[in-house]
Design a protein around this motif. Sequence first.
Motif, PDB file in Angstrom:
ATOM      1  N   ASP A   1       0.814  -1.219   0.000  1.00 55.04           N
ATOM      2  CA  ASP A   1       0.000   0.000   0.000  1.00 55.04           C
ATOM      3  C   ASP A   1       0.848   1.270   0.000  1.00 55.04           C
ATOM      4  N   ARG A   2       2.162   1.090  -0.100  1.00 52.96           N
ATOM      5  CA  ARG A   2       3.050   2.259  -0.240  1.00 52.96           C
ATOM      6  C   ARG A   2       3.119   2.715  -1.697  1.00 52.96           C
ATOM      7  N   VAL A   3       2.699   1.829  -2.598  1.00 49.77           N
ATOM      8  CA  VAL A   3       2.818   2.095  -4.034  1.00 49.77           C
ATOM      9  C   VAL A   3       1.428   2.246  -4.640  1.00 49.77           C
ATOM     10  N   LYS A   4       1.254   3.285  -5.419  1.00 49.82           N
ATOM     11  CA  LYS A   4      -0.061   3.581  -6.003  1.00 49.82           C
ATOM     12  C   LYS A   4       0.076   3.737  -7.510  1.00 49.82           C
ATOM     13  N   ARG A   5      -1.012   3.361  -8.202  1.00 55.04           N
ATOM     14  CA  ARG A   5      -1.051   3.505  -9.656  1.00 55.04           C
ATOM     15  C   ARG A   5      -1.798   4.772 -10.031  1.00 55.04           C
ATOM     16  N   VAL A   6      -1.222   5.565 -10.905  1.00 58.37           N
ATOM     17  CA  VAL A   6      -1.890   6.723 -11.506  1.00 58.37           C
ATOM     18  C   VAL A   6      -1.734   6.592 -13.008  1.00 58.37           C
TER      19      VAL A   6
ATOM     20  N   TYR B   1       7.748   3.823   3.228  1.00 58.86           N
ATOM     21  CA  TYR B   1       7.791   2.491   3.819  1.00 58.86           C
ATOM     22  C   TYR B   1       8.303   2.546   5.254  1.00 58.86           C
ATOM     23  N   LEU B   2       9.114   3.540   5.565  1.00 59.58           N
ATOM     24  CA  LEU B   2       9.828   3.606   6.837  1.00 59.58           C
ATOM     25  C   LEU B   2       8.976   4.133   7.988  1.00 59.58           C
ATOM     26  N   ASN B   3       7.918   4.885   7.671  1.00 62.58           N
ATOM     27  CA  ASN B   3       7.083   5.482   8.714  1.00 62.58           C
ATOM     28  C   ASN B   3       6.058   4.471   9.211  1.00 62.58           C
ATOM     29  N   GLU B   4       6.242   4.016  10.443  1.00 66.07           N
ATOM     30  CA  GLU B   4       5.366   3.008  11.012  1.00 66.07           C
ATOM     31  C   GLU B   4       4.327   3.645  11.938  1.00 66.07           C
ATOM     32  N   GLY B   5       3.214   2.928  12.114  1.00 69.90           N
ATOM     33  CA  GLY B   5       2.199   3.407  13.036  1.00 69.90           C
ATOM     34  C   GLY B   5       0.807   3.182  12.500  1.00 69.90           C
TER      35      GLY B   5
ATOM     36  N   LEU C   1       5.467  -6.115  -9.985  1.00 75.03           N
ATOM     37  CA  LEU C   1       6.496  -5.209  -9.458  1.00 75.03           C
ATOM     38  C   LEU C   1       6.824  -5.487  -8.000  1.00 75.03           C
ATOM     39  N   ILE C   2       5.787  -5.701  -7.174  1.00 73.90           N
ATOM     40  CA  ILE C   2       5.986  -5.911  -5.749  1.00 73.90           C
ATOM     41  C   ILE C   2       5.003  -6.982  -5.262  1.00 73.90           C
ATOM     42  N   PRO C   3       5.378  -7.735  -4.235  1.00 72.40           N
ATOM     43  CA  PRO C   3       4.476  -8.782  -3.754  1.00 72.40           C
ATOM     44  C   PRO C   3       3.269  -8.199  -3.025  1.00 72.40           C
TER      45      PRO C   3
END
Length: 249
Positions: free
Chosen positions: A157-162, A172-176, A237-239
Amino acid sequence: MDTKEMLEMNKGSWEINAERFFGRTALPEFGPLAPNEEDLHLFGDVSDKKVLDIGCGSGHSLQYMGGRGAKELWGLDLTTKQIETANELLQTQVVPVNLFESAMEDNPGLPMNYFDIAYSIYALGWTVDLDKTLSNIHQYLKPGGILIFSWEHPLHDRVKRVDSTYYVDKSYLNEGPEYNEAWHHEVIIYHRKLSTYITALIRAGFEVENVIDEVVLPDKVPDGDERRWYSVDKARLIPATFIMKARKK
């Protein structure tokens, strides 16, 4: 919003939406566009094993375990609707079935040092307290018992299609805790890095045996694939899914 409020919000949304997910993402499937148990053989022979399903949902994974000869079927889930459905589905099982309506962060009365196998299929990531949940599971398992769980890959969910282009939309690094886009902000799910799950398992007293984030693509791309949350196009591209296996020391 504190953890109690998050659990109440998520429970309320699941009670409304549970029927959408009955029978979906259940063993032998581990998750979207991922290898399944018949490919991986992570559980091995479950005959005569006491198994615990964390986030058992509508009971279909427990039904699968019963069909493979498990000795006892135990499960817990946050929502009344899911537990009622699972009880109905599993009423024909010839082995003992024990289901609890409970958050995974709490122990609703499960025995300690009792289970051979604990597992969670696309559910453990809902926890609002990963350390507490893994500590609970560690206590439920016998020494040498295994935990297997799957969840949405934290890159997904860090990657989005436009249009026809994919780009990194969030760090990816910001957790919470975050309102979940796929649920139209009706639930809150913690974003955690893959390394956070591994470290938490080790901290809880587990030995990590396997981490899998392979992708299995279908022979035919379904119509409207690009609009799906778990799309084949994106999985190139990503799992979409990761799977972990760990053992209680």
